[in-house]
Motif scaffolding. Structure first.
Motif, PDB file in Angstrom:
ATOM      1  N   GLU A  71     -17.708  26.427  -7.313  1.00 56.37           N
ATOM      2  CA  GLU A  71     -16.452  26.488  -8.074  1.00 56.37           C
ATOM      3  C   GLU A  71     -15.635  25.198  -8.004  1.00 56.37           C
ATOM      4  N   LEU A  72     -16.232  24.131  -7.462  1.00 59.40           N
ATOM      5  CA  LEU A  72     -15.492  22.867  -7.338  1.00 59.40           C
ATOM      6  C   LEU A  72     -16.277  21.676  -7.905  1.00 59.40           C
ATOM      7  N   GLY A  73     -17.255  21.968  -8.724  1.00 60.35           N
ATOM      8  CA  GLY A  73     -17.959  20.872  -9.382  1.00 60.35           C
ATOM      9  C   GLY A  73     -18.958  20.132  -8.515  1.00 60.35           C
ATOM     10  N   ASN A  88     -15.804  32.894  -1.595  1.00 62.16           N
ATOM     11  CA  ASN A  88     -15.930  31.590  -2.208  1.00 62.16           C
ATOM     12  C   ASN A  88     -16.646  30.691  -1.200  1.00 62.16           C
ATOM     13  N   PHE A 119     -27.911  14.507   7.432  1.00 58.60           N
ATOM     14  CA  PHE A 119     -26.562  14.609   6.871  1.00 58.60           C
ATOM     15  C   PHE A 119     -25.670  15.676   7.485  1.00 58.60           C
ATOM     16  N   VAL A 135     -17.588  19.862  10.781  1.00 52.63           N
ATOM     17  CA  VAL A 135     -16.603  19.084  11.539  1.00 52.63           C
ATOM     18  C   VAL A 135     -15.300  19.876  11.590  1.00 52.63           C
ATOM     19  N   LEU A 139     -13.204  21.273   8.621  1.00 50.12           N
ATOM     20  CA  LEU A 139     -12.714  20.255   7.691  1.00 50.12           C
ATOM     21  C   LEU A 139     -13.623  20.038   6.485  1.00 50.12           C
ATOM     22  N   ASN A 140     -14.842  20.469   6.599  1.00 53.29           N
ATOM     23  CA  ASN A 140     -15.745  20.214   5.468  1.00 53.29           C
ATOM     24  C   ASN A 140     -16.407  21.489   4.955  1.00 53.29           C
ATOM     25  N   ASP A 158     -17.028  22.804   2.223  1.00 51.48           N
ATOM     26  CA  ASP A 158     -17.340  22.733   0.797  1.00 51.48           C
ATOM     27  C   ASP A 158     -18.640  21.949   0.643  1.00 51.48           C
ATOM     28  N   LEU A 159     -19.022  21.683  -0.589  1.00 44.10           N
ATOM     29  CA  LEU A 159     -20.252  20.911  -0.789  1.00 44.10           C
ATOM     30  C   LEU A 159     -19.927  19.473  -1.200  1.00 44.10           C
ATOM     31  N   HIS A 160     -18.679  19.099  -0.949  1.00 43.08           N
ATOM     32  CA  HIS A 160     -18.217  17.759  -1.299  1.00 43.08           C
ATOM     33  C   HIS A 160     -18.218  16.887  -0.046  1.00 43.08           C
ATOM     34  N   ASN A 161     -17.797  17.497   1.038  1.00 42.11           N
ATOM     35  CA  ASN A 161     -17.707  16.777   2.304  1.00 42.11           C
ATOM     36  C   ASN A 161     -18.794  17.177   3.290  1.00 42.11           C
ATOM     37  N   LEU A 199     -22.355  17.376   3.275  1.00 43.99           N
ATOM     38  CA  LEU A 199     -23.370  16.887   2.352  1.00 43.99           C
ATOM     39  C   LEU A 199     -24.704  17.575   2.586  1.00 43.99           C
ATOM     40  N   ILE A 200     -25.309  18.022   1.500  1.00 44.87           N
ATOM     41  CA  ILE A 200     -26.704  18.458   1.588  1.00 44.87           C
ATOM     42  C   ILE A 200     -27.529  17.571   0.656  1.00 44.87           C
ATOM     43  N   THR A 260     -29.626  15.944  -2.149  1.00 41.23           N
ATOM     44  CA  THR A 260     -29.747  16.123  -3.596  1.00 41.23           C
ATOM     45  C   THR A 260     -31.161  15.729  -4.013  1.00 41.23           C
TER      46      THR A 260
END
Lengths: 296, 933
Positions: free
Chosen positions: B42-44, B440, B840, B844, B852-853, B855-858, B860-861, B863
């Motif tokens: 849901e966050l691009g 989410n 990766f 944290v 702190l991370n 999400d899939l923005h901070n 990292l998995i 690609t």
């Protein structure tokens, strides 16, 4: 995850957009939405009025005049990346645009949005600063031009004032004996935020560096010119610039010395400084090669 | 205020009223019921919601619906032309590019926009093009292959059939051993596959959770008054409203409450649940609930937490926060070390990683008027959810129906009962409405159950010739706030080490320690990847110490078939030696090891895993896997009903292959109904890599029962003795005269006509008495063990520290591969997931225990751009305990990856990194440290 409701406006021209923005208590402009919608969804910000720039055609144009390239602030990263004009004359800008996010992000995210978010890790800023680019900013009453360098004030703080909208980016034409290079270091190959980024401009005249600009990103509260590194390069005999040359090392160290990074989730300050040093050396070499090629 | 939007979706003009805050994804899914575009992050960041807007791929979660006014939208639903699949869909299906299928619609649409622009791409361009679409299952390799195939199809070329060598054990088989596309792939490629979040029931409302903002506190009071008054709010539940029955995963450690009773133990602990007419109202209600906390000191570091006087998470148990303590000693390590010529001990530290299936957890509960509840859920383990709900709700199993819809990946994150499953039922009961609850992405991380971070002190003693004489391991597992699978994880961390190499003397001390962080659980490889990383690293260090080749030292100690390990595990089939020889050759190890330029390195790692846990999670006598087969009255089709869950790994296909082989029919005559507690007989589900062996045996047995009845019926028709007949390829034929046959369906129909329904049933339980008699001996037991060896080649940028994994060569002993394409899919997926973990991934936290991370923005998995070339081979092997000789591949494939990369990095830079993840920063630090010396 949801977006808290807001009033949506889709003005048909800039004047109207500025007016709505000015009159709204807590309005924000949306172009591609790839940053602002994430921030709203995460609860980091809220705006009661969202003003879309989608319908304002003039913001979505790439063109040139005799002196400069003009990129509308609503031009997407992919439109920059695929513009034959920019590819031909400003390859380093294409390099930077193509390293932002993913194809999906580049199809909606805009160059103006990238700058206006004001992040220190903004990927378009170093390359634009090294091109001595400016931005045009409009409000309902006046228009002003500010250099990209001065546009950034602090992390997430820009010189945009209440009621102002960035309308275009103006990039002066490139002198034929000048080479540019953008380098970025992210923790993974793609779709990663810069740990450090760097852009270099070098003008070569008679084998000497006649002008230089090294811009560092993500290693200080704003993207900024490394004056020390730029000075190291100025006037040097470029034939002395090779991979392990002392001049190159000095330039890298100068860029490192001008950086003021923080520790964060992507790396410590120490690591960032080192990275900027390495990127500087790599980018300088590439820029010199490009400058020389252009000369031939 | 809603606004009108004119939008063309898949060629149809729509005029729709939308809220300005609705996204294009909301419009497509909620208003137009086009559920092919998925909610992932849901966050691009993940690309699961990718659709085409005026031909360009966009994340529909980051496009406002109002901004799509006047646009042309293409979704997955329109890609096929009626019955005719689009070439991209066809290629994805045929090449095995689809596993859980959750990323598939987005991946296919991105492929379309890419190929529209670049019809003849280079391999690198394909890799780069797909970076906006994260896939956690496939490891991208088969997706690349599919894209290349599409290019051929679009040029009118048919690709050559892949030549592959049948395994010896599959030579006489018709359906098993074949590279067959997954039976669920067409639905997943066309957006027709229904996941839980795609279901909307009449009158359905939504539920959300209030999570603790503090890491450790007493709850002084909760006031829900304001929240209840909000329009649209239906029900609010707090700890006082729910049962006192605690739950969890392992019965000796049921320590979770449905909602926090009097205390919260981490940032993310569940305090209250709200049901309302929509999620937005739920979120508003949650904000209006007032909770007064009395904060307690918190502890986040397991080593601190073990100290006397440290804050305690549970006052009544787990002294010094030690949640599980294992003290194992097999043989005589003192003697073993005394016999060693060389001993080395090192500390290794793992990382806290999260499974990150692309599909978030979702549950929908609906009660009927007869006191029965139906739960749709994205789970790996229908039966354990069923069992746990029965305990918590105090209802017999028969009053609860648990249905796994399609599941968009699990990797252990969905291997136990979660609070959505319980609370949706409670909220539905009270409200009288069906209730949907979903996490989410951030809530997924906070629910947690990812990999324990382990602190491992490992000591290995060897003879001069490399023979291992003794091993000692001390492991501290940082467990988070609750037990989850942790007791088992702690045992696994110790018990699996002696399965790969012959270890005569072994001592293991394990401690699982509670901290005020999200609970850790079972993630692919459950407890064993960090010890395996440590062991493979240390073994290579020791090989260097004694001047031995890294593969040679492994061959010297490699496990052999029919061995009882020092900790009483019975190994039957084992082809580790063959795996090692295979990767040595395929990777050109001998030409490369020690001969690569600086910055380039090659490394070896081995792995293996159980083919299903030998004992169930809670004590029961039920067979672990069960199956029934119902043959259509005209014999045209057979339906396999099996309780085990296909979470993307392909078990529906693999089990159907086993059943079809046993019955003598072809795969296209099979369909499968799985993981529905009303329709399918009990199966313990998809965990511990158990389904191929256990579900496979049950399905095979059910197939054999059908076959025997078909043979009887055919014998009457053909007037031959049953013993003279056999079944194969939809025929019943005379063994000595194969020209004499009748169609299989004719015999089946005759059976139905004279004897009634043609059904078969099968069940499987592991052999009785597996394992030793010591405490904890059950963990690690299995009917069979898998083995594998992986060689990895990397390139390290010596100036920035960045690692690029160039190649992986894997050889796997999974017994008979029932579906080799699915096996490769597991290996490739494990390589990329393992690479991602090694290089990766790391959770944290700030100093107050806030993630702190999340999400899939901070966080990292990997690609598509990180995907190395992967060469995956399956060695000849036959496991007598498995169906047609098969055993596991799912989790075992992860095990060699971490060590192989660590060893390759060491070879490249000349310094050993002993702490995961191996980041550029750690590499640079190590290089600098070395230069200083």
């Amino acid at each position: 995850m949801y977006l808290k409701d807001f009033t949506y406006h889709k003005p048909q021209n800039l004047e109207e957009a500025c007016k709505i923005l000015e009159q709204s208590k807590n309005g924000a402009v949306i172009a591609g939405g790839t940053d602002i919608l994430v921030e709203i969804k995460k609860g980091l910000r809220y705006n009661d009025n969202i003003i879309s720039l989608m319908a304002i055609e003039e913001l979505r144009v790439i063109d040139e005049d005799t002196d400069a390239l003009h990129i509308g602030s609503g031009v997407t990263h992919n439109e920059v990346k695929n513009s034959s004009l920019i590819i031909k004359k400003f390859p380093a800008i294409v390099e930077a645009a193509s390293k932002i996010g993913t194809d999906q992000i580049r199809n909606t995210g805009t160059i103006g949005g990238n700058l206006c978010t004001g992040a220190s890790c903004c990927d378009m800023a170093p390359v634009l600063i090294s091109h001595n680019a400016s931005v045009e900013i409009s409000s309902s009453t006046k228009q002003r031009i500010v250099s990209v360098k001065d546009f950034f004030i602090f992390h997430k703080k820009t010189s945009l004032k209440r009621g102002e909208i960035m309308t275009k980016i103006i990039v002066p034409k490139v002198n034929s004996s000048t080479g540019y290079c953008f380098e970025k270091f992210g923790l993974r190959e793609a779709a990663s935020i810069s740990v450090a980024s760097l852009s270099v401009m070098i003008k070569v005249v008679n084998n000497n560096c006649a002008d230089s600009c090294v811009v560092i990103g993500a290693v200080a509260p704003t993207p900024k010119i490394s004056i020390k590194a730029s000075e190291v390069l100025y006037g040097i005999d470029i034939s002395k610039l090779s991979k392990n040359s002392s001049v190159l090392r000095k330039a890298g160290e100068a860029a490192e010395a001008d950086s003021l990074p923080l520790d964060d989730i992507r790396g410590t300050a120490y690591f960032r400084r080192n990275t900027v040093k390495v990127l500087a050396q790599r980018a300088i070499l590439k820029a010199v090669i490009r400058a020389s090629n252009l000369k031939i | 205020m809603k606004q009108l939007v004119q939008i063309n979706v898949n060629g149809t003009e729509h005029e729709l009223a939308v809220k300005p805050s609705a996204t294009l994804l909301d419009l497509l899914r909620d208003q137009l019921k086009l559920t092919g575009a998925k909610r992932g992050c849901e966050l691009g960041d993940c690309g699961a919601c990718t659709v085409l807007m005026d031909g360009k791929s966009v994340n529909s979660c980051l496009v406002l619906a109002v901004e799509a006014d006047g646009k042309n939208i293409t979704t997955i639903e329109s890609l096929a032309d009626g019955e005719e699949l689009h070439p991209i869909q066809r290629a994805f299906i045929e090449k095995g590019a689809i596993q859980c299928g959750y990323c598939t619609p987005g991946m296919i649409l991105r492929t379309k926009s890419f190929l529209d622009q670049n019809p003849d791409p280079k391999a690198d361009e394909i890799k780069e093009a797909l970076t906006g679409n994260l896939c956690r299952c496939t490891g991208y390799s088969k997706i690349f292959e599919a894209v290349e195939t599409v290019v051929d199809y679009l040029k009118g070329k048919e690709t050559e059939k892949i030549k592959f060598q049948l395994q010896k054990s599959a030579r006489d088989l018709s359906v098993v051993g074949k590279r067959l596309p997954k039976i669920d792939a067409p639905d997943k490629a066309t957006g027709r596959a229904i996941y839980t979040d795609d279901i909307t029931l009449p009158n359905m409302i939504y539920g959300k959770l209030l999570l603790s903002p503090v890491p450790h506190a007493k709850i002084k009071s909760i006031s829900t008054e304001k929240a209840r008054l909000l329009p649209g709010v239906k029900i609010i539940l707090t700890g006082a409203d729910v049962t006192d029955i605690s739950y969890g995963t392992s019965p000796p450690r049921y320590d979770e409450n449905v909602l926090a009773k009097d205390k919260v133990r981490y940032v993310g602990d569940v305090v209250a649940a709200v049901a309302a007419i929509d999620e937005e109202t739920c979120y508003q209600a949650i904000k209006s609930i007032e909770v007064e906390y009395e904060e307690l000191s918190a502890v986040f570091d397991p080593i601190e937490a073990m100290k006397d006087g440290a804050p305690r998470l549970f006052d009544d148990k787990y002294e010094n926060n030690i949640n599980t303590r294992v003290d194992h000693h097999f043989g005589d390590t003192e003697k073993g070390f005394a016999e060693a010529d060389h001993i080395r001990e090192e500390r290794f530290v793992g990382n806290r990683t999260y499974q990150n299936p692309i599909e978030p957890h979702v549950a929908i509960a609906e009660w009927d008027r007869h006191g029965r509840v139906t739960l749709y859920t994205s789970t790996q383990v229908v039966h354990y959810v069923h069992h746990q709900l029965s305990r918590i709700l105090d209802l017999p199993l028969g009053n609860i129906r648990v249905i796994m819809t399609n599941c968009g990946g699990g990797f252990g994150a969905k291997a136990a009962t979660n609070m959505l499953e319980i609370l949706s039922i409670l909220l539905a009961k009270k409200s009288g409405c069906p209730v949907k609850m979903r996490f989410n992405r951030e809530e997924m991380y906070l629910y947690g159950r990812g990999r324990h971070k382990q602190y491992i002190d490992l000591k290995i003693g060897v003879k001069k010739d490399g023979t291992i004489t003794a091993v000692k391991q001390n492991a501290i597992l940082e467990g988070g706030a609750y037990s989850s699978f942790g007791i088992v994880s702690t045992y696994y961390a110790g018990s699996m080490l002696p399965t790969l190499y012959n270890i005569p003397n072994y001592k293991y001390d394990g401690y699982r320690v509670n901290t005020n962080l999200p609970p850790c659980g079972a993630m692919r490889g459950h407890g064993t990847p960090h010890p395996r990383f440590a062991f493979e690293s240390l073994l290579s260090m020791i090989a260097d110490d004694i001047g031995m080749d890294h593969i040679d030292i492994r061959l010297k100690n490699a496990m052999q078939p029919e061995t009882r390990t020092c900790n009483d595990l019975d190994i039957h089939s084992c082809e580790l030696t063959a795996c090692l020889e295979k990767v040595r050759k395929r990777s050109s190890w001998n030409e490369k090891k020690g001969k690569l330029p600086p910055g380039r390195g090659i490394g070896i790692g081995c792995g293996g895993f159980v083919s299903g846990a030998g004992y169930p999670i809670y004590r029961s006598k039920f067979p672990h896997s069960n199956a029934t087969i119902k043959v259509q009255e005209d014999g045209s089709k057979a339906v396999l009903f099996v309780g085990d869950a296909d979470i993307g790994q392909g078990s529906d296909t693999v089990l159907a292959q086993a059943a079809a082989e046993a019955m003598g029919i072809t795969l296209e005559r099979m369909s499968v109904v799985s993981a529905d507690s009303d329709l399918t007989p009990l199966g313990f589900g998809a965990y511990s890599s158990r389904v191929t062996l256990m579900g496979g045996n049950a399905s095979k047995m059910a197939g054999e029962e059908v076959r025997n009845q078909v043979l009887k019926s055919a014998a009457e028709i053909m007037e031959l003795d049953e013993s003279k007949l056999t079944v194969s390829n939809n025929k019943v034929l005379e063994i000595d005269n194969p020209e004499n046959y009748i169609p299989w369906e004719k015999a089946a129909e005759a059976h139905f006509s004279t004897k009634g329904p043609l059904v078969g049933k099968g069940h499987y339980s592991p052999p009785e008495g597996l394992g030793g008699t010591y405490k904890g001996a059950a963990v690690g037991t299995s009917p069979a063990f898998s083995f594998s060896a992986s060689v990895c080649e990397v390139e390290v940028d010596m100036e920035t520290g960045k690692v690029k994994v160039l190649d992986f060569w894997d050889a796997h002993d999974c017994g008979t591969a029932i579906n080799p394409m699915a096996v490769e899919g597991q290996v490739e997926g494990a390589v990329v997931m393992g690479l991602s973990e090694t290089l990766f991934e790391d959770e944290v936290f700030d100093k107050n225990g806030k993630l702190l991370n999340a999400d899939l923005h901070n966080y990292l998995i990997a690609t598509s751009a990180e995907t190395p070339r992967i060469d995956s081979t399956i060695v000849d092997s036959y496991e007598s305990e498995g169906p047609f000789g098969a055993k596991e591949v799912g989790e075992g494939a992860t095990l060699p990856v971490l060590g192989a990369i660590a060893n390759a990095v060491d070879d490249a830079i000349g310094v050993r990194i002993k702490e995961l993840p191996i980041t550029p920063e750690k590499i640079l630090d190590a290089i600098n440290e070395k230069e200083k010396k």
